[in-house]
Design a protein around this motif. Sequence first.
Motif, short mmCIF file in Angstrom:
data_model
loop_
_atom_site.label_atom_id
_atom_site.label_comp_id
_atom_site.label_asym_id
_atom_site.label_seq_id
_atom_site.Cartn_x
_atom_site.Cartn_y
_atom_site.Cartn_z
N GLU A 199 0.87 -0.94 -0.13
CA GLU A 199 -0.16 0.42 0.44
C GLU A 199 1.11 1.47 0.39
O GLU A 199 0.66 1.79 -0.38
CB GLU A 199 -0.65 0.14 1.01
CG GLU A 199 -1.58 0.58 1.29
CD GLU A 199 -2.54 1.34 -0.04
OE1 GLU A 199 -3.37 2.54 0.21
OE2 GLU A 199 -2.56 -0.13 -0.55
N SER A 200 1.87 1.09 0.78
CA SER A 200 3.23 2.42 0.71
C SER A 200 3.17 2.97 -0.37
O SER A 200 3.96 3.89 -0.67
CB SER A 200 4.37 1.89 2.04
OG SER A 200 4.92 0.84 1.19
N MET A 201 3.78 1.58 -1.22
CA MET A 201 3.76 1.78 -3.10
C MET A 201 2.99 2.59 -3.68
O MET A 201 3.49 3.91 -4.20
CB MET A 201 3.94 0.70 -3.46
CG MET A 201 5.06 0.96 -5.18
SD MET A 201 3.19 0.46 -6.43
CE MET A 201 3.10 -0.60 -5.27
N THR A 202 1.43 2.45 -3.60
CA THR A 202 0.82 3.23 -4.23
C THR A 202 0.42 4.65 -3.35
O THR A 202 -0.20 5.87 -4.29
CB THR A 202 -1.01 2.48 -4.11
OG1 THR A 202 -0.41 1.17 -4.46
CG2 THR A 202 -1.69 3.36 -4.73
N SER A 226 2.73 6.19 -2.59
CA SER A 226 4.43 7.17 -2.47
C SER A 226 3.51 7.70 -4.07
O SER A 226 4.70 8.40 -4.79
CB SER A 226 5.57 6.32 -2.30
OG SER A 226 5.30 5.53 -3.39
N GLY A 227 3.53 7.16 -4.96
CA GLY A 227 3.32 7.59 -6.47
C GLY A 227 4.25 7.02 -7.62
O GLY A 227 4.28 7.40 -8.69
N GLY A 228 5.06 5.80 -6.73
CA GLY A 228 5.78 5.45 -7.76
C GLY A 228 6.01 4.06 -7.64
O GLY A 228 5.90 3.12 -6.17
N ARG A 229 5.94 3.29 -8.09
CA ARG A 229 6.22 1.57 -8.29
C ARG A 229 7.98 1.12 -8.81
O ARG A 229 8.19 1.74 -10.27
CB ARG A 229 5.32 1.19 -8.89
CG ARG A 229 5.44 -0.37 -9.00
CD ARG A 229 3.88 -1.19 -9.60
NE ARG A 229 4.14 -2.32 -8.98
CZ ARG A 229 2.78 -2.99 -9.40
NH1 ARG A 229 1.04 -2.48 -9.57
NH2 ARG A 229 2.89 -4.67 -9.35
N ARG A 230 8.86 0.94 -8.27
CA ARG A 230 9.90 0.61 -9.03
C ARG A 230 9.54 -0.74 -9.59
O ARG A 230 9.29 -1.51 -10.44
CB ARG A 230 10.47 -0.02 -7.78
CG ARG A 230 11.54 -0.84 -7.98
CD ARG A 230 12.73 -0.99 -7.13
NE ARG A 230 12.35 -2.57 -6.58
CZ ARG A 230 12.29 -3.30 -5.90
NH1 ARG A 230 13.80 -3.04 -4.48
NH2 ARG A 230 12.03 -4.42 -6.02
N THR A 276 8.03 4.00 -11.68
CA THR A 276 7.49 4.24 -12.89
C THR A 276 6.73 5.92 -12.25
O THR A 276 6.20 5.51 -10.84
CB THR A 276 6.69 3.24 -13.36
OG1 THR A 276 5.81 2.81 -12.34
CG2 THR A 276 7.47 2.82 -14.20
N SER A 277 5.75 6.67 -12.65
CA SER A 277 4.92 6.97 -11.98
C SER A 277 3.37 7.04 -11.99
O SER A 277 2.20 7.01 -11.03
CB SER A 277 4.62 8.73 -13.09
OG SER A 277 4.23 8.63 -14.43
N GLU A 278 3.25 5.29 -12.68
CA GLU A 278 1.67 4.49 -12.56
C GLU A 278 2.17 3.03 -11.94
O GLU A 278 3.33 2.82 -11.79
CB GLU A 278 1.79 4.15 -13.96
CG GLU A 278 1.00 5.60 -15.23
CD GLU A 278 -0.21 6.25 -15.05
OE1 GLU A 278 -0.82 5.29 -14.36
OE2 GLU A 278 -0.09 6.94 -15.43
N THR A 279 1.46 3.01 -11.09
CA THR A 279 1.50 2.50 -9.57
C THR A 279 0.85 1.37 -10.22
O THR A 279 0.48 -0.14 -9.94
CB THR A 279 1.02 2.84 -8.38
OG1 THR A 279 0.01 3.58 -8.67
CG2 THR A 279 2.57 3.68 -8.47
#
Length: 408
Positions: A249-252, A254-258, A365-368
């Motif tokens: 959830e914290s990834m979502t 943050s607005g960035g996915r690795r 990426t800016s898309e999660t």
Amino acid sequence: MNFNQSFTLPVTLIDADPILDLATKIGILIVGGLLAFFLARALLVRGGRAFAGRTRNGFDDILLQVGFFSRAALLAPALVFFWGLEFFSGLKGVLDHLIYAYLAVAVVLILSKLLDALSALYRTFQVSNRRPIKGYVQLIKLFIYMLGGISVVAILLGESPWGLLSGIGAMTAVLMLVFRDTLLSLVAGIQMSANDLLHAGDWIEMPAMDADGTVIDIALNTVKVQNWDMTVTAIPTFKFLDTPFKNWESMTQSGGRRIKRAIMIDQSSISFATPELKERLKKVQDLAPFMALRQKEIDAANAASGADPSSPLNGRRMTNIGLFRHYALEYLRSHPKIRQDMTLLVRQLQPHADDGLPLEIYCFTSETAWALHEDIKSDIMDHLLAALPEFGLRAYQRNALVDSRAAE
């Protein structure tokens, strides 16, 4: 035979048979209670629906949806039963206990529906996603059911409920054993809520329970996870106390996915950059400024050290993999879907004898969303793999290398 004589025989038979008389009265009383229940339910439901239609408050609509008014109609038969006690003078004490036991059961069932309505009302607020209370509601229900059961037994035995409760104290060890999982789940639920660890809608991974997906329900005893293959895994709530799990959830938030993906470079294709390669790569817009600056640094360093230019091993030289690494970095920096405020690098990892030289792409990426993220990642890797031949590099493929050696 006159009219009065025609009805003398049945009445006489009923009066002559006490069992038949008692059964008739009980049947009439039960029918009266059922009629009272259905009449009260119709009136309460219709009245509640009419009242809910005239107000803007959503709670009365929720009461209708959960069936609170239908359950409240259970109180109506008790009035008929109390009225009918006058016809059971000999059994009044026993029936009195039965009616009070029925009232206790009815009150427990009504309170259960009221808790359902309050829980549904709470879920209409945004905070319910962060602080679910379903487990606590189930615990309160369990407590009410236990009190209701004790009250019914106490009423039927003619004892005080407090006396029964004091006797239950001796059964504490047995109750702890019976409700062990429930108590552990309650503790786990409190810890998860206090530490903000888990919410409905979170994406979690718990390899030990073969769970990888979205949390769809958090209850007192179980947490349901809908996996990506659309199966559902039910995890005991207390397992979250001692079983490691990952919450994405914290990834979502943050607005960035690795993106963490390595390109395996065939080490036999790595070489110093030839003049022809440099001339060709100077036409690449993202690479030309870097090459000009780096060439000045190399020339200055070689002049200062007196390096003999007759051998590429003397002094400093540009390499095709170094140019490619910088090109990949600049490509990521100019990509509109890559977060520039998060970690962004292209690095070499420890090479393996059988796998080539890993060149890792590490960025966000800016898309999660899963599908969009995978699409962006695939586009980036497609481009970089296709760019390798322009630098005189090859991607490592074990089978292809074996085949080429066998052909030789």
